[in-house]
Structure formats: C-alpha cells, structure tokens
Motif scaffolding. Structure first.
Motif, PDB file in Angstrom:
ATOM      1  N   ALA A  59       0.601  -0.939   0.338  1.00 55.73           N
ATOM      2  CA  ALA A  59       0.108  -0.069  -0.308  1.00 55.73           C
ATOM      3  C   ALA A  59       0.806   1.367  -0.052  1.00 55.73           C
ATOM      4  O   ALA A  59       0.421   2.380  -0.514  1.00 55.73           O
ATOM      5  CB  ALA A  59      -0.890  -0.483   1.301  1.00 55.73           C
ATOM      6  N   LEU A 199      -3.610  -4.099  -6.021  1.00 55.59           N
ATOM      7  CA  LEU A 199      -4.234  -4.501  -4.331  1.00 55.59           C
ATOM      8  C   LEU A 199      -5.327  -4.385  -4.821  1.00 55.59           C
ATOM      9  O   LEU A 199      -6.056  -5.088  -3.459  1.00 55.59           O
ATOM     10  CB  LEU A 199      -3.980  -3.044  -4.120  1.00 55.59           C
ATOM     11  CG  LEU A 199      -1.764  -2.766  -3.473  1.00 55.59           C
ATOM     12  CD1 LEU A 199      -2.547  -1.024  -3.070  1.00 55.59           C
ATOM     13  CD2 LEU A 199      -1.977  -4.194  -2.255  1.00 55.59           C
ATOM     14  N   THR A 206     -10.346   5.183  -1.721  1.00 53.15           N
ATOM     15  CA  THR A 206     -10.200   3.724  -1.454  1.00 53.15           C
ATOM     16  C   THR A 206      -8.817   3.917  -0.162  1.00 53.15           C
ATOM     17  O   THR A 206      -7.606   4.116  -0.432  1.00 53.15           O
ATOM     18  CB  THR A 206      -9.786   2.936  -2.353  1.00 53.15           C
ATOM     19  OG1 THR A 206     -10.529   2.003  -3.418  1.00 53.15           O
ATOM     20  CG2 THR A 206      -9.327   1.014  -1.667  1.00 53.15           C
ATOM     21  N   PHE A 208      -6.462   2.476   2.818  1.00 55.73           N
ATOM     22  CA  PHE A 208      -6.303   1.385   3.636  1.00 55.73           C
ATOM     23  C   PHE A 208      -5.172   1.565   5.081  1.00 55.73           C
ATOM     24  O   PHE A 208      -4.703   2.640   5.241  1.00 55.73           O
ATOM     25  CB  PHE A 208      -4.714   0.449   2.946  1.00 55.73           C
ATOM     26  CG  PHE A 208      -5.250  -0.256   1.403  1.00 55.73           C
ATOM     27  CD1 PHE A 208      -5.133  -1.739   1.612  1.00 55.73           C
ATOM     28  CD2 PHE A 208      -5.168   0.492   0.352  1.00 55.73           C
ATOM     29  CE1 PHE A 208      -5.452  -2.182   0.293  1.00 55.73           C
ATOM     30  CE2 PHE A 208      -5.545   0.086  -0.627  1.00 55.73           C
ATOM     31  CZ  PHE A 208      -5.656  -1.329  -1.305  1.00 55.73           C
ATOM     32  N   LEU A 213      -7.506  -3.496   3.448  1.00 58.13           N
ATOM     33  CA  LEU A 213      -8.525  -2.471   3.026  1.00 58.13           C
ATOM     34  C   LEU A 213      -8.985  -2.490   3.892  1.00 58.13           C
ATOM     35  O   LEU A 213      -9.560  -2.967   4.626  1.00 58.13           O
ATOM     36  CB  LEU A 213      -8.821  -3.517   2.042  1.00 58.13           C
ATOM     37  CG  LEU A 213      -9.967  -2.837   1.546  1.00 58.13           C
ATOM     38  CD1 LEU A 213      -9.652  -2.270   0.483  1.00 58.13           C
ATOM     39  CD2 LEU A 213     -10.673  -3.322   0.720  1.00 58.13           C
TER      40      LEU A 213
END
Length: 234
Positions: A59, A199, A206, A208, A213
């Motif tokens: 990430a 990912l 989005t 992380f 997630l």
C-alpha cells in the motif's frame, strides 16, 4: 519516510467534524451516496492481476507522498484518490480534520488513482506531481480539491487552469512546464495507479490501514480503526 514540516494543527477535531460525527444519519447517507456513485457509475478501474513485477506490491511505496510522518512504528493510513472524484473532494476537509486529531500519532500517505471516466483527473494528477517536484505536493493537492467545483466534470482540458495554480503557488513555471511535458511525470502517476489495481482498488477514495483494506461506511469507522491500531501500540 521523510519528515513532514510542522503544520501547526490542534489535537482535537474541529467543531464542524464533531457535528458531522454526531449527525451520523445525514453524514452516512451522504458518505454512502458519494462512495457508491464514485465506485459504480464513474468508470472505476478494474483490478488487474498482479504480474511478477507487482506480486509484492504494498500500500506504500518508497516514493509515496507522505503528508504526515509519525515514525516507522506508527499506524499508516493510505488514501488512493482522484482529484476529480466528488467523493474525494467531499471527504477532503474531513480527512484534514482527522489528520489534525491524530497529528503526531499516525502516518498519512496519498497515492494517485485517476479514473478513466474523468477527463481531467490525469491532468490534475500530473500537475500535482509536477508541483511535488518543487516541494509543493500538499499545497497543489489542496488547491485541486478546494477548486474542484470550478473544473470538475469539464469536457475540455483544464491544464491551463492547473498551470495558473502553479503560478499562484509561486512555482518556477519553466520547471513546472518541463515536468508536465516529461513522460516520466505521468509515469510516476501511473505507478500508483498500477499499484492500486494490483491491490484490488476499484474506485476512489480507497483507504488502507497498515496495509489492510479499510472499508468504512461512516466516518467514525476510520477513527475507530485508527484508535484500535494506536491501542495496540500500548
């Protein structure tokens, strides 16, 4: 991670964010509508199968843009975003307040994820990356979100407007123009896009948290997750 200059934030949520957290029904409806609209109706990129070169993608990358750096052991919140995304724009002031609340306690990282359904999302990302080369990533990012209603969803290039933002920020325009024209600048944006696809990112924003997630349905889901991560540190 490189250290970020002191921003002088307070340690508490602003009054506006406290009100938002109290008014859960309204915030939740708006939040869900924006997120679902962004992810389902704006041509969100489809996740790509991770090839050998992306098999170990994380990430956070070595060249990721770090807004807040609280140290290697601090929880790390990552946002994949699109500067033309209405949901990202709506959440921008809330995320800023969360940064203020957790200032000095968490790392905050931003990664590009321009959606193909937005004509100027790549132009905006390239302009931000060009500004980053002069140390103005955060300032240009803020400019994009604060003016999004003026240029978002336009059907012609807004590159000239973004150059004007660079001028307003006092950037060296010759260097900015050279960076925008350099294919390596867009390639840097596309690195984040490819990482996001690997990912499983399908829309924006989005999040992380520490590589996992995070799927919030209301704003307090983000702060609760941060609180749990901090509690684990003791």
């Amino acid at each position: 991670m490189t250290s970020h200059p002191e921003r002088g934030r307070g340690a508490r949520l602003s009054t506006s964010t406290k009100a938002a957290l109290i008014a859960i029904p309204t915030v939740l409806l708006v939040f869900l509508a924006l997120i679902l609209g962004s992810m389902l109706s704006q041509n969100a990129a489809q996740p790509a199968a991770a090839g050998p070169e992306l098999a170990g993608v994380g990430a956070v990358a070595e060249n990721s843009h770090v807004l807040d750096d609280a140290g290697e052991n601090a929880p790390t919140l990552v946002e994949f975003l699109d500067f033309e995304c209405e949901a990202c724009g709506a959440l921008y002031p809330v995320i800023e307040d969360i940064r203020a609340q957790y200032d000095g306690k968490i790392n905050v990282v931003v990664r590009y994820f321009p959606l193909s359904g937005h004509l100027n999302s790549m132009n905006a990302a390239v302009a931000v990356e060009a500004a980053a080369q002069q140390g103005k990533f955060e300032e240009m990012s803020a400019m994009m979100f604060e003016t999004q209603l003026e240029w978002g969803e336009k059907q012609e290039s807004e590159a000239a407007r973004f150059r004007g933002y660079a001028d307003a920020l006092g950037l060296d325009l010759a260097a900015f123009d050279a960076a925008v024209a350099d294919p390596a600048t867009q390639a840097r944006v596309e690195e984040d896009l490819a990482a996001g696809q690997a990912l499983g990112v399908q829309g924006t924003p989005t999040f992380f948290l520490d590589g996992a997630l995070l799927q919030p349905t209301q704003i307090s889901d983000i702060t609760d997750a941060l609180d749990r991560a901090l509690a684990l540190l003791g």
